[in-house]
Design an enzyme around this catalytic site. Structure first.
Site, PDB file in Angstrom:
ATOM      1  N   ASP A   2      33.041  47.562  33.910  1.00  0.00           N
ATOM      2  CA  ASP A   2      34.371  48.156  33.843  1.00  0.00           C
ATOM      3  C   ASP A   2      34.341  49.648  34.186  1.00  0.00           C
ATOM      4  OD1 ASP A   2      37.056  48.167  33.468  1.00  0.00           O
ATOM      5  OD2 ASP A   2      37.004  48.033  31.284  1.00  0.00           O
ATOM      6  N   ASN A  50      42.170  38.827  36.810  1.00  0.00           N
ATOM      7  CA  ASN A  50      42.104  39.778  37.928  1.00  0.00           C
ATOM      8  C   ASN A  50      42.869  39.302  39.168  1.00  0.00           C
ATOM      9  OD1 ASN A  50      38.702  40.936  37.228  1.00  0.00           O
ATOM     10  ND2 ASN A  50      40.654  41.834  36.638  1.00  0.00           N
TER      11      ASN A  50
HETATM   12  C1  FPP Z   1      36.415  46.514  36.621  1.00  0.00           C
HETATM   13  O1  FPP Z   1      36.741  47.867  36.844  1.00  0.00           O
HETATM   14  C2  FPP Z   1      35.677  45.958  37.756  1.00  0.00           C
HETATM   15  C3  FPP Z   1      36.070  44.899  38.503  1.00  0.00           C
HETATM   16  C4  FPP Z   1      37.316  44.158  38.259  1.00  0.00           C
HETATM   17  C5  FPP Z   1      35.277  44.441  39.671  1.00  0.00           C
HETATM   18  C6  FPP Z   1      33.793  44.484  39.554  1.00  0.00           C
HETATM   19  C7  FPP Z   1      33.233  44.376  40.916  1.00  0.00           C
HETATM   20  C8  FPP Z   1      32.196  45.074  41.436  1.00  0.00           C
HETATM   21  C9  FPP Z   1      31.358  45.978  40.619  1.00  0.00           C
HETATM   22  C10 FPP Z   1      31.853  44.973  42.896  1.00  0.00           C
HETATM   23  C11 FPP Z   1      31.504  43.655  43.460  1.00  0.00           C
HETATM   24  C12 FPP Z   1      30.594  42.798  42.667  1.00  0.00           C
HETATM   25  C13 FPP Z   1      29.448  42.201  43.084  1.00  0.00           C
HETATM   26  C14 FPP Z   1      28.817  41.208  42.185  1.00  0.00           C
HETATM   27  C15 FPP Z   1      28.782  42.523  44.363  1.00  0.00           C
HETATM   28  P1  FPP Z   1      38.300  48.259  36.919  1.00  0.00           P
HETATM   29  O2  FPP Z   1      38.742  48.104  38.325  1.00  0.00           O
HETATM   30  O3  FPP Z   1      39.042  47.470  35.913  1.00  0.00           O
HETATM   31  O4  FPP Z   1      38.245  49.781  36.529  1.00  0.00           O
HETATM   32  P2  FPP Z   1      39.365  50.566  35.663  1.00  0.00           P
HETATM   33  O5  FPP Z   1      39.431  49.883  34.335  1.00  0.00           O
HETATM   34  O6  FPP Z   1      38.772  51.951  35.575  1.00  0.00           O
HETATM   35  O7  FPP Z   1      40.634  50.520  36.437  1.00  0.00           O
END
Ligand code: FPP
Length: 227
Positions: A2, A50
């Site tokens: 996250d 998501n």
């Molecule tokens: C949450 O941060 C993260 C995600 C929803 C996506 C995770 C994906 C990756 C790290 C990249 C691709 C993965 C792989 C396995 C290659 P957020 O977007 O909710 O952050 P925020 O809470 O700060 O808005």
């Protein structure tokens, strides 16, 4: 994993930049985990919820997934890592689904570590599916109600061949589970760190593991029984 969005915002960049930064942490965490001898690492990459994000962000994440899979197939092979996926992966765009299955198939005989990606994953959905499958088996006299126990439930979850979670790490300072492996974390040690996912490096993983090693896991017993 996250905090990608907030990390990007702090830098005055778009959320996609944060997700790209996040892929670097994925690589580092996977490598460090394998080097430490961890046998199972599960990354929560995309939840059922998501799908409700703006289309442009979902598309970016799907694109990143395909490019990461293409790029990392060699690293996975060189490091003897098996890739698995949990979740309703049939919902993934065709291209992602195809690439994912190719890498899963290509790495299926690897033995050093199993890397499981939770994709289009929701724990409640997983439990609903398990309940439905078990109910059908009861209805068809394949399982009797009396026989339903923890192992029967385990066998009907996406995680059927994985052990219970020992340590759950959530980055970015949020202290909640967000529909992740609810059944499987019954006795997991929870570790919350304020570090945003793209800043999460080897040393942060070591810090979490060192804290884990200093916890006393009692599984409902007393301290004296454990020692
Ligand atoms: C949450 O941060 C993260 C995600 C929803 C996506 C995770 C994906 C990756 C790290 C990249 C691709 C993965 C792989 C396995 C290659 P957020 O977007 O909710 O952050 P925020 O809470 O700060 O808005």
């Amino acid at each position: 994993m996250d905090g990608n969005g907030r990390w990007a915002k702090q830098k005055g960049m778009l959320r996609a930049f944060g997700h790209e930064g996040g892929t670097k942490s994925v690589r580092e965490t996977v490598e460090a985990s394998a080097q430490l001898g961890i046998e199972n690492l599960t990354l929560y990459a995309f939840s059922t919820e998501n799908w409700n994000r703006p289309k442009v962000e979902v598309d970016t994440l799907m694109r990143l997934l395909v490019s990461s899979l293409k790029k990392e197939i060699k690293t996975l092979t060189d490091n003897n890592i098996k890739l698995k996926a949990i979740g309703n992966i049939k919902l993934l765009p065709k291209k992602v689904y195809k690439e994912l299955n190719e890498v899963i198939d290509f790495t299926k005989n690897n033995t050093r570590m199993t890397l499981t990606l939770a994709l289009s994953y929701g724990s409640r959905e997983e439990l609903i599916n398990a309940i439905k499958e078990i109910s059908v088996k009861v209805k068809n006299n394949i399982i009797s109600v009396e026989k339903i126990d923890e192992s029967i439930i385990n066998e009907h979850l996406y995680t059927q061949n994985l052990p219970d979670v020992d340590l759950l790490i959530r980055t970015s300072g949020e202290q909640r589970i967000s529909n992740f492996l609810l059944w499987q974390i019954a006795y997991a040690e929870l570790y919350f760190t304020p570090v945003l996912w793209p800043d999460f490096k080897k040393q942060h993983l070591y810090d979490a593991i060192i804290e884990y090693q200093n916890r006393e896991r009692r599984f409902g017993k007393t301290s004296e029984q454990i020692s």
